[in-house]
Design a protein around this motif. Structure first.
Motif, PDB file in Angstrom:
ATOM      1  N   SER A 252       0.838  -1.196   0.000  1.00  0.00           N
ATOM      2  CA  SER A 252       0.000   0.000   0.000  1.00  0.00           C
ATOM      3  C   SER A 252       0.877   1.251   0.000  1.00  0.00           C
ATOM      4  O   SER A 252       2.057   1.196   0.370  1.00  0.00           O
ATOM      5  CB  SER A 252      -0.888  -0.001   1.242  1.00  0.00           C
ATOM      6  N   VAL A 253       0.291   2.371  -0.397  1.00  0.00           N
ATOM      7  CA  VAL A 253       1.058   3.621  -0.439  1.00  0.00           C
ATOM      8  C   VAL A 253       1.694   3.939   0.923  1.00  0.00           C
ATOM      9  O   VAL A 253       2.893   4.204   0.981  1.00  0.00           O
ATOM     10  CB  VAL A 253       0.180   4.790  -0.951  1.00  0.00           C
ATOM     11  N   PRO A 254       0.949   3.887   2.036  1.00  0.00           N
ATOM     12  CA  PRO A 254       1.614   4.210   3.314  1.00  0.00           C
ATOM     13  C   PRO A 254       2.741   3.247   3.666  1.00  0.00           C
ATOM     14  O   PRO A 254       3.726   3.643   4.311  1.00  0.00           O
ATOM     15  CB  PRO A 254       0.492   4.116   4.359  1.00  0.00           C
ATOM     16  N   ALA A 255       2.635   1.999   3.242  1.00  0.00           N
ATOM     17  CA  ALA A 255       3.713   1.050   3.543  1.00  0.00           C
ATOM     18  C   ALA A 255       4.974   1.363   2.730  1.00  0.00           C
ATOM     19  O   ALA A 255       6.091   1.100   3.174  1.00  0.00           O
ATOM     20  CB  ALA A 255       3.246  -0.381   3.264  1.00  0.00           C
ATOM     21  N   LYS A 256       4.786   1.943   1.560  1.00  0.00           N
ATOM     22  CA  LYS A 256       5.946   2.307   0.723  1.00  0.00           C
ATOM     23  C   LYS A 256       6.512   3.662   1.124  1.00  0.00           C
ATOM     24  O   LYS A 256       7.725   3.835   1.208  1.00  0.00           O
ATOM     25  CB  LYS A 256       5.537   2.381  -0.761  1.00  0.00           C
ATOM     26  N   GLU A 257       5.593   4.632   1.325  1.00  0.00           N
ATOM     27  CA  GLU A 257       6.024   6.007   1.569  1.00  0.00           C
ATOM     28  C   GLU A 257       6.126   6.220   3.070  1.00  0.00           C
ATOM     29  O   GLU A 257       5.271   6.839   3.696  1.00  0.00           O
ATOM     30  CB  GLU A 257       5.036   6.976   0.913  1.00  0.00           C
ATOM     31  N   SER A 258       7.183   5.684   3.634  1.00  0.00           N
ATOM     32  CA  SER A 258       7.322   5.622   5.088  1.00  0.00           C
ATOM     33  C   SER A 258       8.787   5.806   5.457  1.00  0.00           C
ATOM     34  O   SER A 258       9.675   5.649   4.618  1.00  0.00           O
ATOM     35  CB  SER A 258       6.828   4.242   5.530  1.00  0.00           C
ATOM     36  N   ALA A 259       9.032   6.125   6.725  1.00  0.00           N
ATOM     37  CA  ALA A 259      10.417   6.259   7.186  1.00  0.00           C
ATOM     38  C   ALA A 259      11.173   4.941   7.040  1.00  0.00           C
ATOM     39  O   ALA A 259      12.396   4.914   6.932  1.00  0.00           O
ATOM     40  CB  ALA A 259      10.432   6.703   8.638  1.00  0.00           C
ATOM     41  N   CYS A 260      10.435   3.824   7.028  1.00  0.00           N
ATOM     42  CA  CYS A 260      11.061   2.516   6.791  1.00  0.00           C
ATOM     43  C   CYS A 260      10.175   1.769   5.794  1.00  0.00           C
ATOM     44  O   CYS A 260       9.400   0.899   6.162  1.00  0.00           O
ATOM     45  CB  CYS A 260      11.222   1.750   8.096  1.00  0.00           C
ATOM     46  N   THR A 317      -0.655   6.027 -21.374  1.00  0.00           N
ATOM     47  CA  THR A 317      -0.084   6.486 -20.113  1.00  0.00           C
ATOM     48  C   THR A 317      -0.584   5.617 -18.974  1.00  0.00           C
ATOM     49  O   THR A 317      -1.797   5.396 -18.838  1.00  0.00           O
ATOM     50  CB  THR A 317      -0.470   7.963 -19.862  1.00  0.00           C
ATOM     51  N   LEU A 318       0.314   5.127 -18.178  1.00  0.00           N
ATOM     52  CA  LEU A 318      -0.084   4.305 -17.029  1.00  0.00           C
ATOM     53  C   LEU A 318      -0.821   5.153 -16.000  1.00  0.00           C
ATOM     54  O   LEU A 318      -0.478   6.317 -15.818  1.00  0.00           O
ATOM     55  CB  LEU A 318       1.155   3.722 -16.349  1.00  0.00           C
ATOM     56  N   PRO A 319      -1.802   4.577 -15.310  1.00  0.00           N
ATOM     57  CA  PRO A 319      -2.483   5.348 -14.267  1.00  0.00           C
ATOM     58  C   PRO A 319      -1.517   5.769 -13.162  1.00  0.00           C
ATOM     59  O   PRO A 319      -0.502   5.105 -12.928  1.00  0.00           O
ATOM     60  CB  PRO A 319      -3.525   4.369 -13.717  1.00  0.00           C
ATOM     61  N   ALA A 320      -1.859   6.889 -12.509  1.00  0.00           N
ATOM     62  CA  ALA A 320      -1.006   7.385 -11.420  1.00  0.00           C
ATOM     63  C   ALA A 320      -1.141   6.505 -10.184  1.00  0.00           C
ATOM     64  O   ALA A 320      -0.226   6.396  -9.371  1.00  0.00           O
ATOM     65  CB  ALA A 320      -1.385   8.822 -11.084  1.00  0.00           C
ATOM     66  N   SER A 321      -2.317   5.884 -10.057  1.00  0.00           N
ATOM     67  CA  SER A 321      -2.571   5.060  -8.878  1.00  0.00           C
ATOM     68  C   SER A 321      -3.653   4.041  -9.224  1.00  0.00           C
ATOM     69  O   SER A 321      -4.464   4.263 -10.115  1.00  0.00           O
ATOM     70  CB  SER A 321      -3.024   5.984  -7.744  1.00  0.00           C
ATOM     71  N   LEU A 322      -3.647   2.926  -8.513  1.00  0.00           N
ATOM     72  CA  LEU A 322      -4.634   1.862  -8.753  1.00  0.00           C
ATOM     73  C   LEU A 322      -5.424   1.620  -7.472  1.00  0.00           C
ATOM     74  O   LEU A 322      -4.934   1.903  -6.373  1.00  0.00           O
ATOM     75  CB  LEU A 322      -3.905   0.562  -9.142  1.00  0.00           C
ATOM     76  N   PRO A 323      -6.633   1.049  -7.592  1.00  0.00           N
ATOM     77  CA  PRO A 323      -7.405   0.774  -6.378  1.00  0.00           C
ATOM     78  C   PRO A 323      -6.747  -0.323  -5.536  1.00  0.00           C
ATOM     79  O   PRO A 323      -6.225  -1.298  -6.088  1.00  0.00           O
ATOM     80  CB  PRO A 323      -8.757   0.287  -6.914  1.00  0.00           C
ATOM     81  N   TYR A 324      -6.761  -0.146  -4.257  1.00  0.00           N
ATOM     82  CA  TYR A 324      -6.196  -1.122  -3.313  1.00  0.00           C
ATOM     83  C   TYR A 324      -6.946  -0.888  -2.011  1.00  0.00           C
ATOM     84  O   TYR A 324      -7.277   0.269  -1.727  1.00  0.00           O
ATOM     85  CB  TYR A 324      -4.693  -0.853  -3.142  1.00  0.00           C
TER      86      TYR A 324
END
Ligand code: DOR
Ligand code: ZN
Length: 346
Positions: A252-260, A317-324
């Protein structure tokens, strides 16, 4: 060349996760691939045959109606895997290997193998039954530099496994270095390797371009350009021991965009098109079908798919984000342009 028609391809290394994430991603793979080797690093992992068969049922239930995608299951090796587990799995038509994660190497690898010498009897049984070993080939000792982990694994572990079990069939998964390409080439026919679209398209600069880019972070980590070039050369060569395996690994986005942030790149949304991009950039589609659709099946001793899959040259063009569930999922190359597109019949 403006269109391509190939035998329906397979993905020889894929993470589908579990309900409810499974439902969000499985259709992307089923749209493009006939079969996929499904990674067992769930939490808890897929350790025994019953786990694998139950997981397979959940995958089948999550597929869009009318789709004939086939998940190929694998077991997750631990220090406690028993010879009986291997015997039972190798007798199942649904289970196609066992995956070795060195403990601590990557996502959900905490149950992985702490010491290869604990697996002697298991490797022996796998060798005897012709049961495939899938390898996450990275050394985990903390003093080993993150960019050297694959090379050190070859020297310290893979060489030893192959010496002690010369008939063991091994897939060296998601190779990232020239060292691995050279090693596979020099080995006998029992060693094959998968290559991901992202390792064919980016080098390690992508992770740091203008700031830290968590969506380019995966394990094994992308390496220098000279290594990427060696991977492209191996994929395009048509040599039969190199084949497609996306290692598409949604977080998920928060799991990727995180301090770790978690390691993993989601490429399943457009894997086929990404691989086509690689061959297009290399200017040589001669062996595209072998890499995508023949070599892996042959190496696994499975029949090649019956159907055909088509692509045409088309900028999109690939989508910027996908449903999750709850949040979003950022695909590899989000918002960027690709030049090939799968032709989907109605
Ligand atoms: O980047 C990765 N992500 N590498 C792996 O080996 C595991 C995977 C995951 O499960 O997220
Ligand atoms: Zn993986």
């Amino acid at each position: 060349m403006n269109s391509l028609s190939i035998i329906t391809p397979d993905d020889w290394h894929l993470h589908l996760r579990d309900t409810p994430y499974l439902e969000a991603v499985v259709a992307d793979t089923a749209r493009q691939f006939g079969r996929a080797i499904i990674m067992p690093n769930l939490n808890p992992p897929v350790r025994g045959c019953e786990d694998a068969l139950a997981y397979r049922e959940r995958i089948m239930a999550a597929l869009p109606p009318g789709c004939d995608f086939e998940p190929l299951m694998t077991l997750y090796l631990t220090d406690n895997t028993r010879v009986e587990d291997i015997e039972a799995a190798s007798a199942s038509p649904f289970i196609h290997g066992a995956k070795l994660y060195p403990a601590g190497a990557t996502t959900n690898s905490d149950f992985g193998v702490t010491d290869l010498s604990k697996l002697g009897r298991v490797f022996e049984a796998m060798q005897q039954h012709g049961f495939m070993l899938q390898l996450h080939g990275e050394a985990t000792a903390p003093e080993v530099d993150v960019f050297d982990r694959e090379k050190v694994f070859i020297e310290q572990s893979l060489e030893r496994i192959r010496r002690d079990f010369p008939e063991l069939r091994i897939v060296f998964e998601h190779i990232t270095t020239r060292d691995a390409v050279d090693y596979v080439r020099a080995a006998d026919t029992n060693l094959g390797a998968t290559i991901t679209p992202h390792h064919l398209l980016i080098n390690r600069n992508a992770i740091f371009q203008g700031g830290i880019r968590p969506h380019y972070y995966c394990l094994p980590i992308a390496k220098r350009e000279q290594h990427r070039l060696a991977l492209v050369e191996a994929a395009v060569s048509g040599e039969n021991r190199f084949f497609a395996g996306t290692d598409s690994a949604p977080h998920s986005v928060p799991a990727k965009e995180s301090a770790c942030g978690c390691a993993g790149i989601y490429s399943a949304h457009s894997a086929l098109e990404l691989y086509a991009e690689v061959f297009d950039l290399a200017g040589d589609f001669t062996h595209f079908e072998s890499f995508m659709s023949r070599n892996g099946a042959d190496f696994y001793g499975l029949p090649q798919n019956q159907g055909k899959t088509r692509l045409r040259r088309e900028a999109w063009t690939l989508p910027a984000s996908l449903p999750y569930p709850d949040v979003g999922l950022i695909p590899f190359r989000a918002g960027e342009k690709l030049h090939w597109k799968q032709v989907v019949d109605d």
